[in-house]
Each structure stands twice: as structure tokens, then as C-alpha cells.
Design a protein around this motif. Sequence first.
Motif, PDB file in Angstrom:
ATOM      1  N   LYS A  88       0.840  -1.193   0.000  1.00 17.63           N
ATOM      2  CA  LYS A  88       0.000   0.000   0.000  1.00 17.63           C
ATOM      3  C   LYS A  88       0.880   1.249   0.000  1.00 17.63           C
ATOM      4  O   LYS A  88       1.879   1.317   0.700  1.00 17.63           O
ATOM      5  CB  LYS A  88      -0.880   0.010   1.249  1.00 17.63           C
ATOM      6  CG  LYS A  88      -1.865  -1.134   1.285  1.00 17.63           C
ATOM      7  CD  LYS A  88      -3.137  -0.769   0.551  1.00 17.63           C
ATOM      8  CE  LYS A  88      -4.145  -1.904   0.680  1.00 17.63           C
ATOM      9  NZ  LYS A  88      -5.231  -1.782  -0.261  1.00 17.63           N
ATOM     10  N   SER A  90       0.709   5.273   0.781  1.00 21.17           N
ATOM     11  CA  SER A  90      -0.118   6.286   1.418  1.00 21.17           C
ATOM     12  C   SER A  90      -0.358   7.453   0.471  1.00 21.17           C
ATOM     13  O   SER A  90       0.540   7.873  -0.255  1.00 21.17           O
ATOM     14  CB  SER A  90       0.588   6.792   2.682  1.00 21.17           C
ATOM     15  OG  SER A  90       0.000   8.011   3.084  1.00 21.17           O
ATOM     16  N   ASP A  92      -0.378  10.321   1.249  1.00 17.78           N
ATOM     17  CA  ASP A  92       0.536  11.389   1.660  1.00 17.78           C
ATOM     18  C   ASP A  92       1.844  11.346   0.880  1.00 17.78           C
ATOM     19  O   ASP A  92       2.527  12.360   0.727  1.00 17.78           O
ATOM     20  CB  ASP A  92       0.851  11.270   3.161  1.00 17.78           C
ATOM     21  CG  ASP A  92      -0.407  11.427   4.007  1.00 17.78           C
ATOM     22  OD1 ASP A  92      -1.349  12.107   3.539  1.00 17.78           O
ATOM     23  OD2 ASP A  92      -0.449  10.866   5.115  1.00 17.78           O
ATOM     24  N   TYR A  97       2.236   7.934  -5.016  1.00 16.93           N
ATOM     25  CA  TYR A  97       0.809   7.631  -5.057  1.00 16.93           C
ATOM     26  C   TYR A  97       0.256   7.950  -6.452  1.00 16.93           C
ATOM     27  O   TYR A  97      -0.486   7.163  -7.047  1.00 16.93           O
ATOM     28  CB  TYR A  97       0.069   8.438  -3.998  1.00 16.93           C
ATOM     29  CG  TYR A  97      -1.379   8.036  -3.845  1.00 16.93           C
ATOM     30  CD1 TYR A  97      -1.721   6.892  -3.139  1.00 16.93           C
ATOM     31  CD2 TYR A  97      -2.389   8.794  -4.418  1.00 16.93           C
ATOM     32  CE1 TYR A  97      -3.042   6.512  -2.997  1.00 16.93           C
ATOM     33  CE2 TYR A  97      -3.713   8.425  -4.276  1.00 16.93           C
ATOM     34  CZ  TYR A  97      -4.040   7.284  -3.562  1.00 16.93           C
ATOM     35  OH  TYR A  97      -5.347   6.915  -3.435  1.00 16.93           O
TER      36      TYR A  97
END
Length: 133
Positions: A88, A90, A92, A97
Amino acid sequence: PIDQNFLSDEEHYPVTGEHNGHKVRAGGVQRMDAEGKPYPTKNGIHGSIVAVDWEACIADGGCMDVCPVSLFEWALNPGNSGTGNDKKISPDDKENYDKYRTDKCDPVRENECIFCMACESVCPTLAIKINPS
Ligand code: SF4
Ligand code: F3S
Ligand code: ZN
């Protein structure tokens, strides 16, 4: 692009689950047609009246911008991050991302569709099929 005939092709697009109040077809499986073309699979087609092929959706977001009744919501990185290792990332961590973004738009209120067809027209990958009922 989404297969325009997915609703009537139960052999290749069986209902395989439910998600946020709509049906998912051909999710969780990998199939090939006679020519070796993969059917939309794994992530499946979400919705019936407003259907989004999650293999074709590239998180463009245009559908959300144009829908007059705001019936789509983001499914954030469903399944995995897109890195292929199920790690995964984040939100942030903006750079990675965005780079590995695999968000999908989900027709969470498909019953509210007014069939304006704006989302079908705007999607760059033709991932959406509206099936007026
Ligand atoms: Fe929204 Fe119009 Fe698409 Fe229906 S056809 S989901 S109302 S943009
Ligand atoms: Fe996906 Fe097309 Fe919407 S790429 S987010 S279905 S405009
Ligand atoms: Zn869904």
C-alpha cells in the motif's frame, strides 16, 4: 474499453459479487477469448445501469466532473497499490501515489442516473456503459 454487450453475455461476464450496492461481473478471474484476448477480469465490471469496467478505468476522473447527479465515488487503490507487490502507498506520499495510482470510479448510486450520457462521452478509455432501464 468496456464490452458494450457485457450485460447479455453471461457466459463471459457472470455476476461474481456485490460491491457498494451494485453487482460486479467477471471479477476475480482471468479468462481469454478464442483469440487470446483477456476479458475484463480480476477487478471486474462494477454496476449494471451505470457500469464501469475497472480494467479499463485509468482514474481520469472526468466522469465525476461531468455527472450532474454526482453518483460516482472513488474506490482508492482497490486490491493493491499498482506496484504489483500489494504494498500500500499512502496518499501522503504524493509522488509515488500518483505514479502508481490505480483508483477506480465506483457507481455507488447508479439508481440515480438521469441518462445524460456525459460520462460515457468524456471517458478517455471508454470504460463506461450506460444501460437505461
Ligand atoms: Fe451521471 Fe449522466 Fe453518466 Fe448517468 S449518464 S452516470 S447521470 S454522467
Ligand atoms: Fe475512470 Fe473513465 Fe471515469 S478512466 S475515472 S471511468 S472518466
Ligand atoms: Zn463497485
